[in-house]
Design a protein around this motif. Structure first.
Motif, PDB file in Angstrom:
ATOM      1  N   ILE A   1       1.036  -1.388  -0.071  1.00 13.80           N
ATOM      2  CA  ILE A   1      -0.080   0.088   0.164  1.00 13.80           C
ATOM      3  C   ILE A   1       0.895   1.326   0.104  1.00 13.80           C
ATOM      4  CG2 ILE A   1      -1.737   1.403   1.191  1.00 13.80           C
ATOM      5  CD1 ILE A   1      -3.009  -1.241   2.300  1.00 13.80           C
ATOM      6  N   ILE A   2       0.672   2.050  -0.869  1.00  8.67           N
ATOM      7  CA  ILE A   2       1.213   3.292  -1.010  1.00  8.67           C
ATOM      8  C   ILE A   2       0.621   4.567  -0.695  1.00  8.67           C
ATOM      9  CG2 ILE A   2       2.806   4.825  -2.490  1.00  8.67           C
ATOM     10  CD1 ILE A   2       3.037   2.359  -4.332  1.00  8.67           C
ATOM     11  N   ASN A   3       0.807   5.044   0.428  1.00 13.28           N
ATOM     12  CA  ASN A   3       0.067   6.096   1.227  1.00 13.28           C
ATOM     13  C   ASN A   3       0.522   7.344   0.512  1.00 13.28           C
ATOM     14  OD1 ASN A   3      -1.679   7.470   2.631  1.00 13.28           O
ATOM     15  ND2 ASN A   3      -1.015   6.811   4.625  1.00 13.28           N
ATOM     16  N   THR A   4       0.083   8.275  -0.006  1.00 15.10           N
ATOM     17  CA  THR A   4       0.515   9.353  -0.703  1.00 15.10           C
ATOM     18  C   THR A   4       0.193  10.710  -0.329  1.00 15.10           C
ATOM     19  OG1 THR A   4      -1.364   9.651  -2.276  1.00 15.10           O
ATOM     20  CG2 THR A   4       0.210   7.926  -2.821  1.00 15.10           C
ATOM     21  N   CYS A   5       0.789  11.578  -0.845  1.00 16.43           N
ATOM     22  CA  CYS A   5       0.917  13.190  -0.501  1.00 16.43           C
ATOM     23  C   CYS A   5       0.931  13.660  -1.558  1.00 16.43           C
ATOM     24  CB  CYS A   5       2.343  13.793   0.349  1.00 16.43           C
ATOM     25  SG  CYS A   5       2.087  15.389   0.522  1.00 16.43           S
ATOM     26  N   ALA A   6      -0.170  14.831  -1.668  1.00 10.72           N
ATOM     27  CA  ALA A   6      -0.405  15.685  -2.826  1.00 10.72           C
ATOM     28  C   ALA A   6       0.087  17.115  -2.899  1.00 10.72           C
ATOM     29  CB  ALA A   6      -1.834  15.714  -3.143  1.00 10.72           C
ATOM     30  N   VAL A   7       0.809  17.520  -1.876  1.00 13.12           N
ATOM     31  CA  VAL A   7       1.060  18.956  -1.069  1.00 13.12           C
ATOM     32  C   VAL A   7       1.602  19.773  -2.291  1.00 13.12           C
ATOM     33  CG1 VAL A   7       2.852  18.979   0.326  1.00 13.12           C
ATOM     34  CG2 VAL A   7       1.000  20.461   0.970  1.00 13.12           C
ATOM     35  N   ARG A   8       2.786  18.953  -2.830  1.00 17.32           N
ATOM     36  CA  ARG A   8       3.525  19.729  -3.708  1.00 17.32           C
ATOM     37  C   ARG A   8       3.675  18.876  -5.180  1.00 17.32           C
ATOM     38  NH1 ARG A   8       4.950  21.804   0.772  1.00 17.32           N
ATOM     39  NH2 ARG A   8       6.018  20.074   1.264  1.00 17.32           N
ATOM     40  N   GLU A   9       4.136  19.378  -6.135  1.00 17.46           N
ATOM     41  CA  GLU A   9       4.118  18.299  -7.293  1.00 17.46           C
ATOM     42  C   GLU A   9       5.446  17.356  -7.196  1.00 17.46           C
ATOM     43  OE1 GLU A   9       5.039  20.601 -10.887  1.00 17.46           O
ATOM     44  OE2 GLU A   9       4.587  19.157 -12.462  1.00 17.46           O
ATOM     45  N   HIS A  10       6.494  17.809  -6.676  1.00 18.08           N
ATOM     46  CA  HIS A  10       7.536  17.015  -6.265  1.00 18.08           C
ATOM     47  C   HIS A  10       7.335  16.008  -5.472  1.00 18.08           C
ATOM     48  CE1 HIS A  10      11.596  15.868  -5.395  1.00 18.08           C
ATOM     49  NE2 HIS A  10      11.154  15.771  -4.070  1.00 18.08           N
ATOM     50  N   ALA A  11       6.082  15.954  -4.614  1.00 13.66           N
ATOM     51  CA  ALA A  11       5.743  14.928  -3.709  1.00 13.66           C
ATOM     52  C   ALA A  11       5.036  13.668  -4.577  1.00 13.66           C
ATOM     53  CB  ALA A  11       4.732  15.121  -2.792  1.00 13.66           C
ATOM     54  N   GLU A  12       4.290  14.260  -5.644  1.00 15.49           N
ATOM     55  CA  GLU A  12       3.357  13.465  -6.378  1.00 15.49           C
ATOM     56  C   GLU A  12       4.439  12.823  -7.587  1.00 15.49           C
ATOM     57  OE1 GLU A  12      -0.843  15.405  -6.465  1.00 15.49           O
ATOM     58  OE2 GLU A  12       0.186  15.342  -8.189  1.00 15.49           O
TER      59      GLU A  12
ATOM     60  N   ALA B   1      -5.153  29.710  -0.418  1.00 15.04           N
ATOM     61  CA  ALA B   1      -5.490  29.852  -1.928  1.00 15.04           C
ATOM     62  C   ALA B   1      -4.450  28.783  -2.621  1.00 15.04           C
ATOM     63  CB  ALA B   1      -5.214  31.230  -2.588  1.00 15.04           C
ATOM     64  N   TYR B   2      -3.392  28.371  -2.333  1.00 10.77           N
ATOM     65  CA  TYR B   2      -2.338  27.433  -2.838  1.00 10.77           C
ATOM     66  C   TYR B   2      -2.301  26.102  -2.407  1.00 10.77           C
ATOM     67  CZ  TYR B   2      -0.654  28.381   1.681  1.00 10.77           C
ATOM     68  OH  TYR B   2      -0.811  28.327   3.475  1.00 10.77           O
ATOM     69  N   CYS B   3      -3.402  25.863  -1.345  1.00 10.77           N
ATOM     70  CA  CYS B   3      -3.308  24.488  -0.784  1.00 10.77           C
ATOM     71  C   CYS B   3      -4.370  23.542  -1.115  1.00 10.77           C
ATOM     72  CB  CYS B   3      -3.350  24.601   0.735  1.00 10.77           C
ATOM     73  SG  CYS B   3      -3.431  23.341   1.521  1.00 10.77           S
ATOM     74  N   ILE B   4      -4.153  22.300  -1.378  1.00 11.40           N
ATOM     75  CA  ILE B   4      -4.594  21.150  -1.956  1.00 11.40           C
ATOM     76  C   ILE B   4      -5.492  20.462  -0.656  1.00 11.40           C
ATOM     77  CG2 ILE B   4      -3.033  19.436  -1.662  1.00 11.40           C
ATOM     78  CD1 ILE B   4      -5.396  19.791  -4.602  1.00 11.40           C
ATOM     79  N   VAL B   5      -4.835  20.435   0.505  1.00 11.93           N
ATOM     80  CA  VAL B   5      -5.359  19.716   1.659  1.00 11.93           C
ATOM     81  C   VAL B   5      -6.916  19.865   1.717  1.00 11.93           C
ATOM     82  CG1 VAL B   5      -5.062  19.387   4.249  1.00 11.93           C
ATOM     83  CG2 VAL B   5      -3.164  19.701   2.694  1.00 11.93           C
TER      84      VAL B   5
ATOM     85  N   THR C   1      -6.834  24.437  -7.070  1.00 15.23           N
ATOM     86  CA  THR C   1      -6.866  25.569  -6.099  1.00 15.23           C
ATOM     87  C   THR C   1      -6.884  26.812  -6.874  1.00 15.23           C
ATOM     88  OG1 THR C   1      -4.595  25.727  -6.358  1.00 15.23           O
ATOM     89  CG2 THR C   1      -5.470  24.163  -4.560  1.00 15.23           C
ATOM     90  N   PRO C   2      -7.691  27.864  -5.995  1.00 21.11           N
ATOM     91  CA  PRO C   2      -7.639  29.109  -6.784  1.00 21.11           C
ATOM     92  C   PRO C   2      -6.083  29.822  -7.119  1.00 21.11           C
ATOM     93  CG  PRO C   2      -8.908  29.236  -4.518  1.00 21.11           C
ATOM     94  CD  PRO C   2      -7.877  28.027  -4.975  1.00 21.11           C
ATOM     95  N   ALA C   3      -5.023  29.531  -6.399  1.00 22.02           N
ATOM     96  CA  ALA C   3      -3.674  29.949  -6.852  1.00 22.02           C
ATOM     97  C   ALA C   3      -3.380  29.547  -8.225  1.00 22.02           C
ATOM     98  CB  ALA C   3      -2.763  29.966  -5.651  1.00 22.02           C
ATOM     99  N   ALA C   4      -3.621  28.192  -8.442  1.00 20.15           N
ATOM    100  CA  ALA C   4      -3.366  27.674  -9.698  1.00 20.15           C
ATOM    101  C   ALA C   4      -3.940  28.622 -10.940  1.00 20.15           C
ATOM    102  CB  ALA C   4      -3.719  26.329  -9.831  1.00 20.15           C
ATOM    103  N   LYS C   5      -4.920  29.173 -10.636  1.00 19.62           N
ATOM    104  CA  LYS C   5      -5.281  29.911 -11.824  1.00 19.62           C
ATOM    105  C   LYS C   5      -4.782  31.605 -11.817  1.00 19.62           C
ATOM    106  CE  LYS C   5      -9.853  27.487 -11.645  1.00 19.62           C
ATOM    107  NZ  LYS C   5      -9.793  27.433 -10.052  1.00 19.62           N
ATOM    108  N   MET C   6      -4.041  31.786 -10.766  1.00 17.51           N
ATOM    109  CA  MET C   6      -3.491  33.130 -10.844  1.00 17.51           C
ATOM    110  C   MET C   6      -2.245  33.497 -11.681  1.00 17.51           C
ATOM    111  SD  MET C   6      -3.545  33.899  -6.866  1.00 17.51           S
ATOM    112  CE  MET C   6      -4.878  33.565  -5.829  1.00 17.51           C
ATOM    113  N   GLU C   7      -2.031  34.408 -12.192  1.00 10.44           N
ATOM    114  CA  GLU C   7      -1.158  34.885 -13.224  1.00 10.44           C
ATOM    115  C   GLU C   7       0.381  34.561 -12.249  1.00 10.44           C
ATOM    116  OE1 GLU C   7       0.190  37.860 -16.647  1.00 10.44           O
ATOM    117  OE2 GLU C   7      -1.826  38.216 -15.529  1.00 10.44           O
ATOM    118  N   ASP C   8       1.236  33.963 -12.868  1.00  7.68           N
ATOM    119  CA  ASP C   8       2.689  33.730 -12.296  1.00  7.68           C
ATOM    120  C   ASP C   8       3.749  33.998 -13.514  1.00  7.68           C
ATOM    121  OD1 ASP C   8       4.531  32.817 -10.647  1.00  7.68           O
ATOM    122  OD2 ASP C   8       3.905  30.848 -10.443  1.00  7.68           O
ATOM    123  N   ASN C   9       4.295  35.283 -13.172  1.00 12.94           N
ATOM    124  CA  ASN C   9       5.365  35.643 -14.178  1.00 12.94           C
ATOM    125  C   ASN C   9       6.749  35.453 -13.733  1.00 12.94           C
ATOM    126  OD1 ASN C   9       3.505  36.288 -16.295  1.00 12.94           O
ATOM    127  ND2 ASN C   9       3.077  38.252 -15.271  1.00 12.94           N
ATOM    128  N   THR C  10       6.917  35.141 -12.532  1.00 12.30           N
ATOM    129  CA  THR C  10       8.137  34.991 -11.989  1.00 12.30           C
ATOM    130  C   THR C  10       9.201  33.532 -12.317  1.00 12.30           C
ATOM    131  OG1 THR C  10       7.360  36.139 -10.082  1.00 12.30           O
ATOM    132  CG2 THR C  10       9.672  35.110  -9.807  1.00 12.30           C
TER     133      THR C  10
END
Ligand code: SAH
Ligand code: SF4
Ligand code: F3S
Length: 494
Positions: free
Chosen positions: A91-102, A218-222, A398-407
């Motif tokens: 059984i693999i019990n997973t985390c979704a908090v950041r892409e790296h974890a996924e 706004a950034y969080c999947i939890v 999440t709402p932040a995923a739709k925000m513009e991110d130019n950095t």
């Protein structure tokens, strides 16, 4: 093998889930009894010794969930193994908090394809926060066909039923895979078996006091994968705490995404500060820790309860996430930098020896260089003992995923490096200031290092690498002889 899908029953996902009229349910004793009956049946059905492996990613909540998974697997007759090649069930019990974890989890799942090819009878299951997302479940269904069972966070208590479904399908003509990722507000399941056989077996324990989160930063999947905030009954928590102390546990960490709002929605009339006091009243020498505190719900009542409760560790993990008010507002955090710094000052007034740690995100969409520098200044003012620093990772839904991110990524990395260098310097200074002091520490474990054979923790949760004679599980006094960014070095004096 023929593959038939029995259920992907997710009804909603993403930001919408928070607004839907979903009810938090208490799983009944009868429902748990049914799972128990299934566990007994599975146990009786084995014709040879069987082994299971549980792999855990993510936070302490997941560690605690994995203890339940292992508890149920043991009841079903599986012995635990750390080796995939011996495991009949993984059984693999997973985390979704950041892409790296996924990404890491997909790597692990992918690597198991060889095991499955060599032993088609084994069961590979994926559960936890990633599995709760419909898109991830779809990807596993389409691209990772060697996975037999996928279940989300809300279905954890139904592992016996789900696993037995998969096992029953074996050998029948219609072999199939099981997916159970219903979107729910959440549930509380009491009375599941639990195997606390982790790294610090018998010494440190997790104690979930609440589940889920209502804050929707706004950034969080939890909140999207763990459902609505719900507190366990105070009697259930206290009875677990008493049992842990009776069993000799010395370090109990109360878990929740936002422990400060413990008790909301129950009619017990006990809030988190009061819960701390009640656990503190249990006889015995042990430490009470908790995580995580949210600044918007922390305050004098909490700090006073901590200060007045001798067993509560002198440690506060209080994530601030960003030092700029516009960014904090965009993040939907519910406090300002001024309020945050006020809380820090108040907490230190109550507890001058308090160890303060925090989480921070660099590169939130739209964060300018000047705004980031407010984060640096906050760190200089607050002077954390340690800090967990993350580069913002967009999470689908999440709402932040739709925000513009130019950095650009490289710029975010540069800011991250500046922040880390600043904090590392502060941590080192803080840790050096322990030199020459005697502190009471809990010996965690043998370290495997001949010169400093034990690892121990201070009340403030600083790691101390110890020489001298000690027994894991005991509190000892240690003289601190050195300190660097990450840890202290000490010698046992009593
Ligand atoms: N409930 C806790 C935190 C849970 S997640 C709290 O509110 O403090 C742990 C940490 O991961 C967070 O504090 C945050 O700093 C970080 N984090 C969460 N979502 C993230 C994202 N999308 N990108 C980068 N870091 C994130
Ligand atoms: Fe995520 Fe915010 Fe909830 Fe913490 S409080 S789990 S950061 S939404
Ligand atoms: Fe990860 Fe789920 Fe914890 S997303 S951080 S394992 S609550």
């Amino acid at each position: 093998m023929r593959t038939k899908l029995v259920c992907i029953r997710s009804r909603a996902h993403g930001a919408r889930a928070g607004k839907r009229e979903l009810n938090v349910t208490e799983i009944t004793e009868l429902q748990i009894e049914e799972q128990r009956a299934i566990m007994a049946r599975v146990r009786g059905g084995h014709t040879r010794d069987v082994y299971a492996r549980v792999m855990t990613f993510g936070c302490q909540q997941n560690e605690a969930d994995s203890e339940r998974l292992r508890g149920m697997l043991l009841e079903m007759g599986y012995a635990m193994t750390g080796a995939s090649e011996d495991a009949d069930v993984i059984i693999i019990n997973t985390c979704a908090v950041r892409e790296h974890a996924e990404d890491r989890v997909f790597g692990v799942i992918g690597a198991l394809v060889h095991q499955k090819r060599a032993r088609p009878d084994m069961v590979i299951a994926v559960c936890g926060c990633m599995a709760q997302q419909e898109k991830v479940a779809e990807r596993i269904r389409g691209s990772y066909k060697h996975v037999d069972l996928v279940f989300g966070t809300h279905a954890l208590w139904r592992l016996p039923e789900l696993l037995s479904d998969v096992l029953n399908a074996r050998g029948s003509k219609s072999d199939y895979r099981v997916f159970s990722i219903d979107d729910e507000a959440g549930s509380i399941a009491e009375g599941l078996p639990q195997a606390r056989d982790g790294q610090w077996s018998g010494i440190k324990a997790w104690l979930s006091v609440m589940y889920g989160c209502n804050n929707f930063c706004a950034y969080c999947i939890v909140p999207h994968v763990r459902g609505r905030e719900r507190s366990r009954r105070v009697e259930a928590v206290l009875s677990d705490a008493r049992e842990l102390v009776r069993d000799g546990y010395r370090d109990i960490t109360l878990l929740g995404q936002n422990v400060n709002s413990y008790g909301r929605g129950t009619d017990d009339g006990v809030d988190f500060p009061e819960l701390l006091r009640r656990i503190n009243d249990i006889d015995g020498e042990f430490l009470i820790r908790f995580m995580t505190s949210h600044p918007k719900d922390a305050g004098e009542r909490l700090f006073r309860a901590m200060a007045e409760s001798g067993k509560v560790a002198r440690h506060l993990h209080l994530p601030f996430q960003a030092g700029n008010n516009r960014v904090l507002q965009q993040m939907n955090r519910g406090y300002t930098r001024e309020r945050y710094l006020e809380l820090v000052a108040m907490a230190r007034d109550f507890m001058p020896d308090l160890v303060l740690t925090s989480d921070v995100i660099v590169g939130f969409p739209g964060e300018t260089l000047e705004e980031f520098e407010d984060t640096l200044r906050l760190v200089e003012t607050a002077r954390f003992d340690a800090m967990f620093t993350f580069i913002y990772s967009p999470r689908n839904g999440t709402p932040a995923a739709k925000m513009e991110d130019n950095t650009p990524r490289e710029e975010k990395q540069r800011r991250f490096d500046r922040l880390l260098a600043l904090q590392n310097g502060i941590s080192e200074e803080k840790h050096r200031s322990y030199v020459g002091k005697t502190v009471r520490v809990l010996v965690d474990a043998e370290s495997g290092d001949a010169a400093l054979p034990y690892n121990a923790r201070t009340s403030g949760n600083r790691l101390v690498r110890l020489s001298g004679s000690a027994v894991p599980g005991e509190f000892v006094d240690a003289l601190i002889t050195a300190g660097n960014t990450w840890s202290l070095v000490g010698v046992v004096i009593a």
